[in-house]
Write a protein that holds these residues in place. Structure first.
Motif, PDB file in Angstrom:
ATOM      1  N   UNK A   1       0.841  -1.196   0.000  1.00  0.00           N
ATOM      2  CA  UNK A   1       0.000   0.000   0.000  1.00  0.00           C
ATOM      3  C   UNK A   1       0.877   1.246   0.000  1.00  0.00           C
ATOM      4  N   UNK A   2       0.245   2.360  -0.289  1.00  0.00           N
ATOM      5  CA  UNK A   2       0.852   3.671  -0.121  1.00  0.00           C
ATOM      6  C   UNK A   2       0.189   4.283   1.103  1.00  0.00           C
ATOM      7  N   UNK A   3       0.976   4.619   2.125  1.00  0.00           N
ATOM      8  CA  UNK A   3       0.422   5.197   3.351  1.00  0.00           C
ATOM      9  C   UNK A   3       0.824   6.658   3.460  1.00  0.00           C
ATOM     10  N   UNK A   4      -0.179   7.504   3.631  1.00  0.00           N
ATOM     11  CA  UNK A   4       0.029   8.933   3.834  1.00  0.00           C
ATOM     12  C   UNK A   4       0.044   9.189   5.337  1.00  0.00           C
ATOM     13  N   UNK A   5       1.064   9.928   5.790  1.00  0.00           N
ATOM     14  CA  UNK A   5       1.178  10.280   7.198  1.00  0.00           C
ATOM     15  C   UNK A   5       1.387  11.784   7.293  1.00  0.00           C
ATOM     16  N   UNK A   6       0.522  12.447   8.030  1.00  0.00           N
ATOM     17  CA  UNK A   6       0.707  13.867   8.294  1.00  0.00           C
ATOM     18  C   UNK A   6       1.545  14.038   9.549  1.00  0.00           C
ATOM     19  N   UNK A   7       2.445  14.995   9.526  1.00  0.00           N
ATOM     20  CA  UNK A   7       3.291  15.252  10.695  1.00  0.00           C
ATOM     21  C   UNK A   7       3.134  16.718  11.081  1.00  0.00           C
TER      22      UNK A   7
ATOM     23  N   UNK B   1       0.682  23.098  10.560  1.00  0.00           N
ATOM     24  CA  UNK B   1      -0.574  23.030   9.806  1.00  0.00           C
ATOM     25  C   UNK B   1      -0.370  22.545   8.361  1.00  0.00           C
ATOM     26  N   UNK B   2       0.864  22.254   7.994  1.00  0.00           N
ATOM     27  CA  UNK B   2       1.189  21.925   6.600  1.00  0.00           C
ATOM     28  C   UNK B   2       0.502  20.663   6.099  1.00  0.00           C
TER      29      UNK B   2
ATOM     30  N   UNK C   1       3.786  13.975   5.019  1.00  0.00           N
ATOM     31  CA  UNK C   1       3.411  15.353   4.719  1.00  0.00           C
ATOM     32  C   UNK C   1       3.689  16.242   5.924  1.00  0.00           C
ATOM     33  N   UNK C   2       4.402  17.339   5.699  1.00  0.00           N
ATOM     34  CA  UNK C   2       4.619  18.314   6.758  1.00  0.00           C
ATOM     35  C   UNK C   2       5.820  17.981   7.618  1.00  0.00           C
TER      36      UNK C   2
ATOM     37  N   UNK D   1      12.922  16.490  -1.083  1.00  0.00           N
ATOM     38  CA  UNK D   1      12.743  17.581  -0.137  1.00  0.00           C
ATOM     39  C   UNK D   1      12.653  18.885  -0.901  1.00  0.00           C
ATOM     40  N   UNK D   2      11.645  19.655  -0.592  1.00  0.00           N
ATOM     41  CA  UNK D   2      11.504  20.962  -1.207  1.00  0.00           C
ATOM     42  C   UNK D   2      12.016  21.960  -0.182  1.00  0.00           C
ATOM     43  N   UNK D   3      13.183  22.503  -0.453  1.00  0.00           N
ATOM     44  CA  UNK D   3      13.862  23.365   0.509  1.00  0.00           C
ATOM     45  C   UNK D   3      14.794  24.305  -0.250  1.00  0.00           C
ATOM     46  N   UNK D   4      15.158  25.386   0.388  1.00  0.00           N
ATOM     47  CA  UNK D   4      16.054  26.337  -0.253  1.00  0.00           C
ATOM     48  C   UNK D   4      17.488  25.839  -0.287  1.00  0.00           C
ATOM     49  N   UNK D   5      17.806  24.845   0.545  1.00  0.00           N
ATOM     50  CA  UNK D   5      19.162  24.288   0.551  1.00  0.00           C
ATOM     51  C   UNK D   5      19.116  22.868   1.091  1.00  0.00           C
ATOM     52  N   UNK D   6      20.078  22.075   0.688  1.00  0.00           N
ATOM     53  CA  UNK D   6      20.206  20.706   1.178  1.00  0.00           C
ATOM     54  C   UNK D   6      21.514  20.655   1.945  1.00  0.00           C
TER      55      UNK D   6
END
Length: 163
Positions: free
Chosen positions: A45-51, A65-66, A122-123, A147-152
């Motif tokens: 399965x694909x499991x979505x987890x909000x954090x 709240x993301x 997510x989040x 990862x969507x971020x301005x820097x890694x």
């Protein structure tokens, strides 16, 4: 057993409503919500987890709240081809301390991976990447990160945080 780690989501809070004329991803997600019980974990399965954890953030207050904001748009996407089992496990419960969250998150990730579940988290803040990685390491799996971020930036600091 895993349900103790999660809070159900409120579908009205995320602004999702089924539309009989537009088949959306939200229609095929088995969701842990105020209306539905915790979904059965099924292999492959694909499991979505909000954090909703933000205590490790140095300059990103409000990011707890993301997960629900992302769900608002995710659930509205076009429905994929049939045969995909998608579960939304709800929002991960934060521990009493940030370290408690790290330990519990590592445990949950490893338990789901042992059942051959693909995770979509997510989040949360960037400091959570390390406990997630430890969950993969526990079961000997390779981890791919988007990862969507301005820097890694890895390394250099003794303390793990969102920087």
């Amino acid at each position: 057993m895993l349900d103790v780690f999660f809070d159900p989501i409120d579908l009205t809070k995320i602004g999702y409503h089924k539309d009989p004329f537009l088949p959306c991803l939200g229609e095929c997600i088995k969701c842990y919500s105020s209306e539905d019980d915790f979904p059965e974990i099924v292999p492959n399965s694909l499991a979505i987890i909000g954090i909703d954890e933000e205590r490790g953030s140095h300059d990103n207050k409000g990011c707890e709240k993301a997960a629900d904001k992302i769900r608002h748009y995710l659930y509205a996407l076009a429905q994929p081809m049939s045969g995909i089992n998608v579960l939304d496990l709800g929002n991960f419960k934060c521990g009493n301390t940030l370290e408690d969250t790290y330990i519990a998150l590592t445990e949950v990730v490893s338990l789901l991976l042992e059942q051959n579940v693909t995770l979509l988290l997510l989040g949360g803040t960037q400091d959570l990447t390390f406990p997630i990685y430890k969950g993969y390491e526990t079961v000997g799996r390779v981890m791919n990160i988007c990862a969507i971020d301005s820097r890694f930036d890895i390394g250099g600091e003794a303390e793990i945080n969102s920087h």
